[in-house]
Design a protein around this motif. Sequence first.
Motif, PDB file in Angstrom:
ATOM      1  N   PRO A  93     -87.922 -31.221  15.525  1.00 51.78           N
ATOM      2  CA  PRO A  93     -86.696 -30.454  15.276  1.00 51.78           C
ATOM      3  C   PRO A  93     -86.497 -29.426  16.385  1.00 51.78           C
ATOM      4  CG  PRO A  93     -88.430 -29.761  13.793  1.00 51.78           C
ATOM      5  CD  PRO A  93     -88.969 -30.938  14.544  1.00 51.78           C
ATOM      6  N   ILE A  94     -85.254 -28.990  16.551  1.00 51.24           N
ATOM      7  CA  ILE A  94     -84.866 -28.109  17.658  1.00 51.24           C
ATOM      8  C   ILE A  94     -84.230 -26.828  17.118  1.00 51.24           C
ATOM      9  CG2 ILE A  94     -83.354 -27.874  19.675  1.00 51.24           C
ATOM     10  CD1 ILE A  94     -85.570 -29.913  20.115  1.00 51.24           C
ATOM     11  N   VAL A  95     -84.547 -25.697  17.771  1.00 49.75           N
ATOM     12  CA  VAL A  95     -83.820 -24.453  17.559  1.00 49.75           C
ATOM     13  C   VAL A  95     -83.371 -23.944  18.923  1.00 49.75           C
ATOM     14  CG1 VAL A  95     -85.905 -22.995  17.643  1.00 49.75           C
ATOM     15  CG2 VAL A  95     -83.827 -22.146  16.513  1.00 49.75           C
ATOM     16  N   THR A  96     -82.139 -23.442  18.995  1.00 48.49           N
ATOM     17  CA  THR A  96     -81.631 -22.856  20.230  1.00 48.49           C
ATOM     18  C   THR A  96     -80.599 -21.796  19.887  1.00 48.49           C
ATOM     19  OG1 THR A  96     -80.805 -23.387  22.461  1.00 48.49           O
ATOM     20  CG2 THR A  96     -79.734 -24.506  20.620  1.00 48.49           C
ATOM     21  N   ASP A  97     -80.360 -20.874  20.826  1.00 52.34           N
ATOM     22  CA  ASP A  97     -79.439 -19.758  20.594  1.00 52.34           C
ATOM     23  C   ASP A  97     -77.983 -20.181  20.715  1.00 52.34           C
ATOM     24  OD1 ASP A  97     -81.433 -17.273  21.000  1.00 52.34           O
ATOM     25  OD2 ASP A  97     -81.842 -18.736  22.566  1.00 52.34           O
ATOM     26  N   ILE A  98     -77.139 -19.504  19.943  1.00 54.56           N
ATOM     27  CA  ILE A  98     -75.703 -19.553  20.207  1.00 54.56           C
ATOM     28  C   ILE A  98     -75.216 -18.126  20.408  1.00 54.56           C
ATOM     29  CG2 ILE A  98     -75.322 -21.719  18.964  1.00 54.56           C
ATOM     30  CD1 ILE A  98     -74.132 -20.033  16.665  1.00 54.56           C
ATOM     31  N   HIS A  99     -74.242 -17.978  21.301  1.00 54.04           N
ATOM     32  CA  HIS A  99     -73.697 -16.650  21.607  1.00 54.04           C
ATOM     33  C   HIS A  99     -72.214 -16.527  21.262  1.00 54.04           C
ATOM     34  CE1 HIS A  99     -77.258 -16.981  24.224  1.00 54.04           C
ATOM     35  NE2 HIS A  99     -77.351 -15.679  24.077  1.00 54.04           N
ATOM     36  N   GLU A 100     -71.543 -17.664  21.099  1.00 56.09           N
ATOM     37  CA  GLU A 100     -70.112 -17.692  20.808  1.00 56.09           C
ATOM     38  C   GLU A 100     -69.867 -18.597  19.606  1.00 56.09           C
ATOM     39  OE1 GLU A 100     -67.956 -15.929  22.493  1.00 56.09           O
ATOM     40  OE2 GLU A 100     -68.994 -15.431  24.358  1.00 56.09           O
ATOM     41  N   TYR A 102     -67.619 -20.803  19.044  1.00 52.29           N
ATOM     42  CA  TYR A 102     -67.264 -22.190  19.359  1.00 52.29           C
ATOM     43  C   TYR A 102     -68.491 -23.056  19.644  1.00 52.29           C
ATOM     44  CZ  TYR A 102     -68.165 -21.629  24.376  1.00 52.29           C
ATOM     45  OH  TYR A 102     -68.765 -21.429  25.603  1.00 52.29           O
ATOM     46  N   GLN A 103     -69.638 -22.424  19.940  1.00 52.96           N
ATOM     47  CA  GLN A 103     -70.847 -23.185  20.255  1.00 52.96           C
ATOM     48  C   GLN A 103     -71.535 -23.731  19.001  1.00 52.96           C
ATOM     49  OE1 GLN A 103     -73.068 -20.194  22.372  1.00 52.96           O
ATOM     50  NE2 GLN A 103     -72.133 -20.678  24.350  1.00 52.96           N
ATOM     51  N   ALA A 104     -71.210 -23.189  17.836  1.00 52.04           N
ATOM     52  CA  ALA A 104     -71.946 -23.552  16.622  1.00 52.04           C
ATOM     53  C   ALA A 104     -71.866 -25.045  16.325  1.00 52.04           C
ATOM     54  CB  ALA A 104     -71.429 -22.740  15.430  1.00 52.04           C
ATOM     55  N   LYS A 105     -70.687 -25.626  16.368  1.00 52.08           N
ATOM     56  CA  LYS A 105     -70.534 -27.041  16.013  1.00 52.08           C
ATOM     57  C   LYS A 105     -71.255 -27.967  16.984  1.00 52.08           C
ATOM     58  CE  LYS A 105     -69.072 -30.705  13.865  1.00 52.08           C
ATOM     59  NZ  LYS A 105     -69.642 -31.739  14.743  1.00 52.08           N
ATOM     60  N   PRO A 106     -71.006 -27.898  18.304  1.00 54.69           N
ATOM     61  CA  PRO A 106     -71.718 -28.830  19.178  1.00 54.69           C
ATOM     62  C   PRO A 106     -73.233 -28.641  19.159  1.00 54.69           C
ATOM     63  CG  PRO A 106     -70.484 -27.209  20.474  1.00 54.69           C
ATOM     64  CD  PRO A 106     -70.021 -27.101  19.058  1.00 54.69           C
ATOM     65  N   VAL A 107     -73.695 -27.401  19.014  1.00 58.37           N
ATOM     66  CA  VAL A 107     -75.133 -27.165  18.961  1.00 58.37           C
ATOM     67  C   VAL A 107     -75.719 -27.754  17.678  1.00 58.37           C
ATOM     68  CG1 VAL A 107     -76.916 -25.382  18.763  1.00 58.37           C
ATOM     69  CG2 VAL A 107     -75.112 -25.165  20.478  1.00 58.37           C
ATOM     70  N   SER A 108     -74.999 -27.630  16.560  1.00 58.28           N
ATOM     71  CA  SER A 108     -75.505 -28.153  15.291  1.00 58.28           C
ATOM     72  C   SER A 108     -75.601 -29.672  15.293  1.00 58.28           C
ATOM     73  CB  SER A 108     -74.612 -27.694  14.134  1.00 58.28           C
ATOM     74  OG  SER A 108     -73.350 -28.342  14.160  1.00 58.28           O
ATOM     75  N   ASP A 109     -74.890 -30.334  16.190  1.00 53.66           N
ATOM     76  CA  ASP A 109     -75.009 -31.791  16.297  1.00 53.66           C
ATOM     77  C   ASP A 109     -76.355 -32.212  16.872  1.00 53.66           C
ATOM     78  OD1 ASP A 109     -72.462 -32.152  15.283  1.00 53.66           O
ATOM     79  OD2 ASP A 109     -71.504 -32.281  17.263  1.00 53.66           O
ATOM     80  N   VAL A 110     -77.039 -31.275  17.549  1.00 54.01           N
ATOM     81  CA  VAL A 110     -78.344 -31.562  18.163  1.00 54.01           C
ATOM     82  C   VAL A 110     -79.473 -30.823  17.452  1.00 54.01           C
ATOM     83  CG1 VAL A 110     -79.741 -31.284  20.259  1.00 54.01           C
ATOM     84  CG2 VAL A 110     -77.349 -32.056  20.429  1.00 54.01           C
ATOM     85  N   TYR A 119     -78.990  -8.927  19.717  1.00 52.44           N
ATOM     86  CA  TYR A 119     -77.833  -8.095  20.032  1.00 52.44           C
ATOM     87  C   TYR A 119     -76.587  -8.516  19.259  1.00 52.44           C
ATOM     88  CZ  TYR A 119     -80.454  -6.230  24.023  1.00 52.44           C
ATOM     89  OH  TYR A 119     -81.387  -5.614  24.816  1.00 52.44           O
ATOM     90  N   LEU A 120     -76.581  -9.726  18.706  1.00 51.12           N
ATOM     91  CA  LEU A 120     -75.384 -10.285  18.063  1.00 51.12           C
ATOM     92  C   LEU A 120     -75.530 -10.405  16.553  1.00 51.12           C
ATOM     93  CD1 LEU A 120     -74.580 -13.110  20.653  1.00 51.12           C
ATOM     94  CD2 LEU A 120     -73.636 -10.788  20.547  1.00 51.12           C
ATOM     95  N   CYS A 121     -76.546  -9.781  15.971  1.00 50.94           N
ATOM     96  CA  CYS A 121     -76.838 -10.007  14.556  1.00 50.94           C
ATOM     97  C   CYS A 121     -75.788  -9.425  13.616  1.00 50.94           C
ATOM     98  CB  CYS A 121     -78.226  -9.475  14.202  1.00 50.94           C
ATOM     99  SG  CYS A 121     -78.369  -7.673  14.252  1.00 50.94           S
ATOM    100  N   ARG A 122     -74.881  -8.596  14.124  1.00 45.90           N
ATOM    101  CA  ARG A 122     -73.814  -8.039  13.293  1.00 45.90           C
ATOM    102  C   ARG A 122     -72.479  -8.765  13.496  1.00 45.90           C
ATOM    103  NH1 ARG A 122     -74.190  -2.466  11.386  1.00 45.90           N
ATOM    104  NH2 ARG A 122     -71.959  -2.355  11.787  1.00 45.90           N
ATOM    105  N   GLN A 123     -72.446  -9.755  14.381  1.00 50.55           N
ATOM    106  CA  GLN A 123     -71.181 -10.419  14.721  1.00 50.55           C
ATOM    107  C   GLN A 123     -70.760 -11.366  13.603  1.00 50.55           C
ATOM    108  OE1 GLN A 123     -70.559  -8.124  17.125  1.00 50.55           O
ATOM    109  NE2 GLN A 123     -69.383  -9.790  18.079  1.00 50.55           N
ATOM    110  N   THR A 124     -69.836 -10.924  12.785  1.00 48.81           N
ATOM    111  CA  THR A 124     -69.459 -11.653  11.576  1.00 48.81           C
ATOM    112  C   THR A 124     -68.970 -13.060  11.872  1.00 48.81           C
ATOM    113  OG1 THR A 124     -68.888  -9.578  10.463  1.00 48.81           O
ATOM    114  CG2 THR A 124     -67.980 -11.619   9.536  1.00 48.81           C
ATOM    115  N   ASP A 125     -68.057 -13.225  12.832  1.00 44.78           N
ATOM    116  CA  ASP A 125     -67.518 -14.554  13.114  1.00 44.78           C
ATOM    117  C   ASP A 125     -68.609 -15.514  13.571  1.00 44.78           C
ATOM    118  OD1 ASP A 125     -65.022 -13.679  12.431  1.00 44.78           O
ATOM    119  OD2 ASP A 125     -64.303 -13.422  14.486  1.00 44.78           O
ATOM    120  N   LEU A 126     -69.566 -15.011  14.346  1.00 46.83           N
ATOM    121  CA  LEU A 126     -70.665 -15.854  14.822  1.00 46.83           C
ATOM    122  C   LEU A 126     -71.558 -16.283  13.656  1.00 46.83           C
ATOM    123  CD1 LEU A 126     -72.064 -17.015  17.365  1.00 46.83           C
ATOM    124  CD2 LEU A 126     -73.426 -14.922  17.449  1.00 46.83           C
TER     125      LEU A 126
END
Length: 281
Positions: A93-100, A102-110, A119-126
Amino acid sequence: MKKFEEGFQLSDSITVGSGKMVLFAGPCAVESYEVCARVAETLKEICLRLDIQYIFKASFDKANRTSAKSFRGVGLDDGLRVLDQIKRDFQLPIVTDIHESYQAKPVSDVAQALQIPAYLCRQTDLLLAAGETGKTVKIKRGQFMAPEDMQYAVNKVKSTGNEKVILTERGVSFGYHNLVVDMRALPVMRQYAPVVFDVTHSVQQPGGMGGSSGGQKQFAPYLARAAGAVGVDGFFIETHPNPEKALSDGPNMIPLHKMNDFLTMAKAAFEMGQQANNDVE
């Protein structure tokens, strides 16, 4: 102190929060398939022998580098191609960071787990975008966050109907290029979700080398043993065949050839913590 109710399946073969140690580990950034493959092969063999659940980690982009001149990674498309190949070749299995968002969907495919940088733990949309993928969301505690406030990050993900959340401890910052780990944060955050201790970023010195981050990896064993004894669900460790030549975060990485001994020690501490917590409960 209250503890999260139950664990969950990260993949077909890995359960988080079940009392069995999990390891998220790999090079900081995707540098090449060859580096990732060497790390994946070595750690898979060690973890099989030590009976540790293993998830391969590497980042396709390091968007929070100290300097604009620092190596960030190979990018989304090339990075996901390498990570997908590692997943297939080594059945990991793989884990990797997302910062935006829009990256959630393509990253979740892998990937089976999406990591939210500290630094982004409060970013609601992310957080919402990550939660909506249905994959495990691994949130690093911000260096500026009180541990009890991480419940709100967990709740943002769970508001999407996704219960698969992990919190990660990596120290708090008082400036001056140092991070400090308050071990009380571990049981506090384990009220809300399984907790993983980030060994190598806890010894990082952000910006400590004048335009790049330094590290004090000589303290990594002490912090790992302490966190394991307090009680965690696993560890996050960055490693590399040659940290001195790593393109990102080399000063705080554990050399790959030392990982067998390091993980043997970490698992012993983990098991001590599990037993101590069972005794208390």
